[in-house]
Design a protein around this motif. Structure first.
Motif, mmCIF file in Angstrom:
data_model
loop_
_atom_site.group_PDB
_atom_site.id
_atom_site.type_symbol
_atom_site.label_atom_id
_atom_site.label_comp_id
_atom_site.label_asym_id
_atom_site.label_seq_id
_atom_site.Cartn_x
_atom_site.Cartn_y
_atom_site.Cartn_z
ATOM 1 N N GLY A 145 0.800 -1.224 0.000
ATOM 2 C CA GLY A 145 0.000 0.000 0.000
ATOM 3 C C GLY A 145 0.832 1.273 0.000
ATOM 4 N N ARG A 146 2.090 1.160 -0.384
ATOM 5 C CA ARG A 146 3.004 2.308 -0.361
ATOM 6 C C ARG A 146 2.487 3.457 -1.215
ATOM 7 N NH1 ARG A 146 8.594 3.605 -2.921
ATOM 8 N NH2 ARG A 146 7.850 2.396 -4.671
ATOM 9 N N ASN A 147 2.013 3.172 -2.413
ATOM 10 C CA ASN A 147 1.518 4.223 -3.302
ATOM 11 C C ASN A 147 0.283 4.922 -2.723
ATOM 12 O OD1 ASN A 147 3.536 3.838 -5.174
ATOM 13 N ND2 ASN A 147 2.363 2.308 -6.311
ATOM 14 N N PHE A 148 -0.584 4.156 -2.079
ATOM 15 C CA PHE A 148 -1.764 4.744 -1.448
ATOM 16 C C PHE A 148 -1.364 5.707 -0.335
ATOM 17 C CE2 PHE A 148 -4.802 4.589 2.086
ATOM 18 C CZ PHE A 148 -5.895 5.186 1.484
ATOM 19 N N PHE A 149 -0.442 5.271 0.522
ATOM 20 C CA PHE A 149 0.013 6.122 1.628
ATOM 21 C C PHE A 149 0.694 7.384 1.097
ATOM 22 C CE2 PHE A 149 0.107 1.975 4.006
ATOM 23 C CZ PHE A 149 -1.005 2.267 4.788
ATOM 24 N N GLN A 150 1.505 7.232 0.072
ATOM 25 C CA GLN A 150 2.165 8.396 -0.509
ATOM 26 C C GLN A 150 1.137 9.372 -1.089
ATOM 27 O OE1 GLN A 150 4.959 6.413 -3.138
ATOM 28 N NE2 GLN A 150 6.638 7.241 -1.963
#
Length: 170
Positions: free
Chosen positions: A106-111
């Motif tokens: 979920g890195r892209n979502f958090f970013q």
């Protein structure tokens, strides 16, 4: 090597003159505050203090420095600065390190959510309501927690981790 002499045009003189006048407009009020603070209040009230202090007097400074609320304000400012900076550094580095890892789910979502907060802040009233619901009003935490993470600093730190700390080091 010969230095070229600068030729002054009327435009250059005009620009420097305007800049100097703007400098005076900005600096004179600051200078006046300083000279008025060390002048006799009676001279200031009747308009006698213009360029130089009259009736040198430090009673205003004595009264201010003998007021306990001033020292409480200084203490609070130092505490909020030190505690807020320490919390901000810890939270920012921790989150940036986690976001710099490609294997984070979920890195892209958090970013995206972090960048989104840079463009669209909640505003004063929603922030107040949030602090009220979290029962942080009238506590020191209301001054520290809202600034615990800066989105801009987090992005800069994450970029540093990605570009300058190799995966092999892990």
């Amino acid at each position: 090597m010969k230095k070229k002499k600068m030729k002054w045009t009327r435009f250059d003189v005009l620009i420097y003159l305007i800049g100097f006048l703007l400098l005076l407009i900005v600096l004179y009020p600051l200078y006046f505050v300083v000279i008025a603070s060390v002048s006799d209040p009676n001279y200031v009230n009747i308009g006698q203090v213009i360029f130089l202090p009259k009736g040198f007097n430090l009673d205003g400074y004595k009264r201010v420095l003998n007021t306990p609320e001033i020292w409480t304000g200084f203490r609070n400012s130092v505490f909020y600065t030190v505690a807020g900076t320490a919390l901000n550094v810890v939270m920012t580095i921790t989150a940036a390190y986690a976001l710099s890892k490609k294997r984070l789910v979920g890195r892209n979502f958090f970013q995206f959510m972090i960048v989104f907060t840079m463009f669209f802040g909640g505003g004063m009233i929603p922030t107040y309501l949030l602090m009220k619901n979290m029962q942080m009003l009238d506590t020191v935490w209301v001054m520290i927690v809202p600034g615990a993470v800066s989105a801009y600093n987090l992005i800069v730190t994450k970029t540093f981790f990605v570009n300058f700390i190799p995966d092999e080091l892990e």
